[in-house]
Design a protein around this motif. Structure first.
Motif, mmCIF file in Angstrom:
data_model
loop_
_atom_site.group_PDB
_atom_site.id
_atom_site.type_symbol
_atom_site.label_atom_id
_atom_site.label_comp_id
_atom_site.label_asym_id
_atom_site.label_seq_id
_atom_site.Cartn_x
_atom_site.Cartn_y
_atom_site.Cartn_z
ATOM 1 N N THR A 510 -42.015 10.266 20.772
ATOM 2 C CA THR A 510 -41.819 11.185 19.645
ATOM 3 C C THR A 510 -40.833 10.606 18.640
ATOM 4 O OG1 THR A 510 -42.224 13.058 21.104
ATOM 5 C CG2 THR A 510 -41.150 13.527 19.009
ATOM 6 N N ILE A 511 -39.739 10.005 19.118
ATOM 7 C CA ILE A 511 -38.731 9.430 18.213
ATOM 8 C C ILE A 511 -39.330 8.294 17.392
ATOM 9 C CG2 ILE A 511 -36.498 8.245 18.100
ATOM 10 C CD1 ILE A 511 -35.746 9.653 20.722
ATOM 11 N N GLU A 512 -40.067 7.391 18.067
ATOM 12 C CA GLU A 512 -40.660 6.248 17.361
ATOM 13 C C GLU A 512 -41.736 6.709 16.385
ATOM 14 O OE1 GLU A 512 -40.231 2.391 20.193
ATOM 15 O OE2 GLU A 512 -41.828 3.790 20.722
ATOM 16 N N LYS A 513 -42.466 7.741 16.757
ATOM 17 C CA LYS A 513 -43.539 8.225 15.881
ATOM 18 C C LYS A 513 -42.983 8.885 14.618
ATOM 19 C CE LYS A 513 -47.732 11.078 15.969
ATOM 20 N NZ LYS A 513 -48.576 11.982 16.798
ATOM 21 N N SER A 514 -41.865 9.638 14.745
ATOM 22 C CA SER A 514 -41.311 10.348 13.588
ATOM 23 C C SER A 514 -40.646 9.397 12.595
ATOM 24 C CB SER A 514 -40.289 11.385 14.056
ATOM 25 O OG SER A 514 -39.100 10.747 14.502
ATOM 26 N N LYS A 515 -40.041 8.311 13.067
ATOM 27 C CA LYS A 515 -39.341 7.338 12.239
ATOM 28 C C LYS A 515 -38.250 7.970 11.365
ATOM 29 C CE LYS A 515 -43.380 4.309 11.970
ATOM 30 N NZ LYS A 515 -44.303 3.555 11.085
ATOM 31 N N ASN A 516 -37.791 9.147 11.753
ATOM 32 C CA ASN A 516 -36.765 9.861 10.966
ATOM 33 C C ASN A 516 -35.394 9.597 11.611
ATOM 34 O OD1 ASN A 516 -35.163 11.596 9.510
ATOM 35 N ND2 ASN A 516 -36.646 13.292 9.551
ATOM 36 N N ILE A 517 -34.795 8.487 11.208
ATOM 37 C CA ILE A 517 -33.520 8.091 11.798
ATOM 38 C C ILE A 517 -32.434 9.116 11.494
ATOM 39 C CG2 ILE A 517 -31.769 6.285 11.899
ATOM 40 C CD1 ILE A 517 -34.477 5.542 13.074
ATOM 41 N N ARG A 518 -32.434 9.663 10.315
ATOM 42 C CA ARG A 518 -31.417 10.641 9.944
ATOM 43 C C ARG A 518 -31.519 11.882 10.835
ATOM 44 N NH1 ARG A 518 -27.930 11.852 6.004
ATOM 45 N NH2 ARG A 518 -27.613 14.043 5.464
ATOM 46 N N PHE A 519 -32.737 12.344 11.121
ATOM 47 C CA PHE A 519 -32.937 13.533 11.953
ATOM 48 C C PHE A 519 -32.440 13.293 13.377
ATOM 49 C CE2 PHE A 519 -35.679 15.851 14.981
ATOM 50 C CZ PHE A 519 -35.372 17.155 14.624
ATOM 51 N N TRP A 520 -32.737 12.105 13.907
ATOM 52 C CA TRP A 520 -32.398 11.834 15.308
ATOM 53 C C TRP A 520 -30.967 11.344 15.497
ATOM 54 C CZ3 TRP A 520 -35.368 13.559 19.097
ATOM 55 C CH2 TRP A 520 -36.712 13.834 18.834
ATOM 56 N N PHE A 521 -30.466 10.546 14.553
ATOM 57 C CA PHE A 521 -29.158 9.916 14.762
ATOM 58 C C PHE A 521 -28.155 10.191 13.643
ATOM 59 C CE2 PHE A 521 -32.293 7.361 17.054
ATOM 60 C CZ PHE A 521 -31.756 7.401 18.339
ATOM 61 N N GLY A 522 -28.547 10.971 12.633
ATOM 62 C CA GLY A 522 -27.607 11.359 11.581
ATOM 63 C C GLY A 522 -27.220 10.231 10.667
ATOM 64 N N MET A 523 -28.140 9.299 10.393
ATOM 65 C CA MET A 523 -27.840 8.164 9.515
ATOM 66 C C MET A 523 -29.091 7.752 8.751
ATOM 67 S SD MET A 523 -27.870 4.884 12.065
ATOM 68 C CE MET A 523 -28.205 3.792 10.702
ATOM 69 N N LYS A 524 -28.875 7.026 7.655
ATOM 70 C CA LYS A 524 -29.984 6.510 6.875
ATOM 71 C C LYS A 524 -30.127 5.017 7.137
ATOM 72 C CE LYS A 524 -29.721 9.799 3.034
ATOM 73 N NZ LYS A 524 -29.527 9.945 1.559
ATOM 74 N N ARG A 525 -31.402 4.548 7.078
ATOM 75 C CA ARG A 525 -31.638 3.110 7.216
ATOM 76 C C ARG A 525 -32.914 2.773 6.462
ATOM 77 N NH1 ARG A 525 -33.693 0.332 12.637
ATOM 78 N NH2 ARG A 525 -35.651 0.826 11.611
ATOM 79 N N ARG A 526 -32.846 1.689 5.735
ATOM 80 C CA ARG A 526 -34.037 1.271 4.997
ATOM 81 C C ARG A 526 -34.998 0.580 5.937
ATOM 82 N NH1 ARG A 526 -31.693 -2.044 -0.006
ATOM 83 N NH2 ARG A 526 -30.362 -2.795 1.693
ATOM 84 N N GLY A 527 -36.177 1.142 6.006
ATOM 85 C CA GLY A 527 -37.196 0.549 6.873
ATOM 86 C C GLY A 527 -36.998 0.958 8.312
ATOM 87 N N ILE A 528 -38.032 0.710 9.078
ATOM 88 C CA ILE A 528 -37.965 1.029 10.514
ATOM 89 C C ILE A 528 -38.045 -0.261 11.300
ATOM 90 C CG2 ILE A 528 -39.113 2.231 12.401
ATOM 91 C CD1 ILE A 528 -37.777 4.089 10.386
#
Length: 528
Positions: A510-528
């Motif tokens: 689920t984490i890899e599929k969502s690719k929403n780093i901010r939602f899961w870890f509270g941070m932004k990152r360009r690209g996955i």
């Protein structure tokens, strides 16, 4: 991409820990009648606080009498005739009639440590060295601590705190003692010397028991003691006892033919032999059973008594017999104790402490949870859930071992939860560092736990060592603080490392599929 969820061994262990923690902690939280619960210490539930003094000089006098008994038994068993054997204060004296037996007596006296022997012809004077006296004083205090603790444990009091204080004082804290009856029983049990002696009645002088003075009796090597039921009944006894309670191995409450409570006692092999030999050689005479300088019975010896057992009867109530048996089983106090200070701690003070500590714990927990979720988002939720399970497990394990919770113990719980948060913060920061470097989510989580491991282990190991030292060298409430820290430290390793890791592994698709780093870890990152 494989979307199947992985149930790893980490998650299985964590689920088992959740079930155990919640199940075993509920009796404590709900205060149910069944199930093991944490006991509250004196500062939380109220009770009795006492400071005792120890009369160590009496221990020296008892030691001197014990040595005199050994000399008497050795002389009788070796067919050595000695005359005028006396033990007055801290000195033993006797005369040897046959010079040919001098070597045997000298060899026997050499086996007694700390004994100073002074001889004038065949007149012996025995005293203890200053060093031996100091050892006896020190041992008397240590023995009093252990004896009182054993008595209170057998009495059924919950986690009494008994500790040496200063050079010659003992601190006793009894949580839960709130009524006058329990307080009186506890005080009597603590103070009871429980010094059992079997002493020969001086049959030739017993007729003068009503008129003879203690000073006159002392001149004959006798002592005058009163009957336990009436001070008007007195016995003239040989001052040197046949044997004492140090040879006792067990004492139990029983009932005689009239269904009155009695105390049946058993002697060790040495005591049994002395008892058997004395009764065999004194048929027709009386043997007094003396407890704390009171004669409970003085039956006639009708035949040799073998087996090393005897009985104390004295009109006991069932409670009195039970308490005396406890005192005898746990051992006699080598030195009497006196009450120097006593105060009762009311339950209202404990209730205030519990309320204040609970407010601190809940408010601190909620503040930590709010910060974790705001800063780490879902990772913060995982950490908060692990923290909650950490708390349940800590209470469950303390309840399982019957631990006593004190105010310092509650402080230890709060601090251990703080250490558990620290472990989760380290893990989340390592994961975020790797995500910033462009590592995939799965690798960031795996390597994040690996990289955080050394820092977490080092921190927890340091805390465990310091807590262990506090437990070993601390007393009372300090031990409670150390125990909660040690248990909390071990649990945090389980919840922070295994628990949250297992949750990440289970939700990885689920984490890899969502690719929403901010939602899961509270941070932004360009690209996955």
């Amino acid at each position: 991409m494989n979307s199947s969820r992985k149930i790893s061994y980490r998650l299985v262990i964590f689920v088992i820990a959740i079930i155990f923690g919640i199940g075993w902690s509920m009796p404590t939280f709900l205060q149910t009648e069944k199930g093991t619960k944490i006991s509250l210490g004196l500062d939380l539930q109220g009770g009795l606080h006492m400071l005792l003094g120890v009369k160590t000089e009496e221990a020296i006098k008892s030691k001197v009498k014990s040595i005199a008994s050994s000399v008497k038994f050795f002389a009788q068993s070796s067919d050595i005739i000695i005359d005028d054997l006396r033990a007055i204060e801290e000195t033993i004296s006797f005369s040897l009639l046959d010079k040919d037996e001098e070597k045997k007596i000298d060899e026997m006296l050499k086996t007694i440590s700390g004994l100073q022997v002074n001889k004038e012809a065949l007149k012996y004077t025995l005293t203890l060295s200053d060093q031996e006296k100091e050892l006896i004083r020190t041992y008397a205090i240590s023995q009093a601590v252990e004896t009182i603790r054993n008595r209170l444990d057998q009495f059924g009091l919950s986690e009494p705190n008994v500790a040496k204080q200063g050079s010659d004082k003992i601190l006793v804290e009894l949580p839960g003692v709130k009524n006058a009856e329990d307080e009186q029983r506890a005080r009597e049990l603590i103070a009871k010397a429980a010094h059992l002696q079997l002493m020969a009645v001086d049959e030739k002088k017993q007729d003068r028991s009503a008129t003879m003075s203690p000073t006159e009796a002392e001149q004959y090597g006798d002592v005058i003691l009163s009957d336990a039921k009436s001070d008007h009944i007195r016995y003239i006894l040989k001052e040197i006892p046949i044997l004492d309670g140090s040879m006792l191995t067990d004492a139990k409450v029983g009932f005689d033919q009239m269904q009155q409570p009695v105390i049946n006692f058993t002697l060790n092999s040495e005591g049994a032999k002395i008892f058997g030999d004395f009764t065999a050689g004194n048929v027709g005479n009386r043997l007094a059973i003396v407890l704390d300088n009171k004669v409970y019975s003085a039956p006639n010896i009708r035949e040799r008594i073998g087996g090393g057992s005897g009985q104390i009867s004295g009109g006991f109530s069932v409670k009195e017999a039970h308490d005396v048996a406890i005192a005898l089983r746990s051992g006699a106090l080598l030195a009497p104790v006196t009450l120097l200070e006593k105060r009762s701690v009311g339950p209202s003070l404990g209730a205030d402490s519990i309320q204040a500590s609970s407010i601190a714990l809940i408010s601190g927990f909620l503040s930590i949870v709010a910060f974790l979720i705001m800063y780490y988002h879902i990772a913060g939720v995982f950490a908060s859930f692990a923290l909650l399970i950490n708390f349940f497990l800590l209470i469950a394990i303390m309840a399982m071992f019957g631990a006593t919770l004190t105010l310092p113990g509650m402080a230890g719980i709060v601090l251990s939860l703080g250490m558990a948060v620290d472990a989760n913060v380290i893990i989340n920061e390592r994961i975020r560092e790797l995500l910033r470097q462009g590592v995939s989510i799965k690798q960031a989580i795996e390597h994040g736990y690996e990289n955080a491991m050394s820092a977490i282990v080092d921190g927890n190991l340091t805390l465990a060592i310091s807590s262990l030292l506090l437990y070993v060298y601390g007393t009372g409430p300090i031990k409670g603080f150390a125990i909660s820290m040690i248990i909390g430290n071990l649990i945090s390793m389980l919840t922070a490392i295994l628990g949250t890791h297992g949750m990440y592994e289970f939700l990885m698709p689920t984490i890899e599929k969502s690719k929403n780093i901010r939602f899961w870890f509270g941070m932004k990152r360009r690209g996955i």
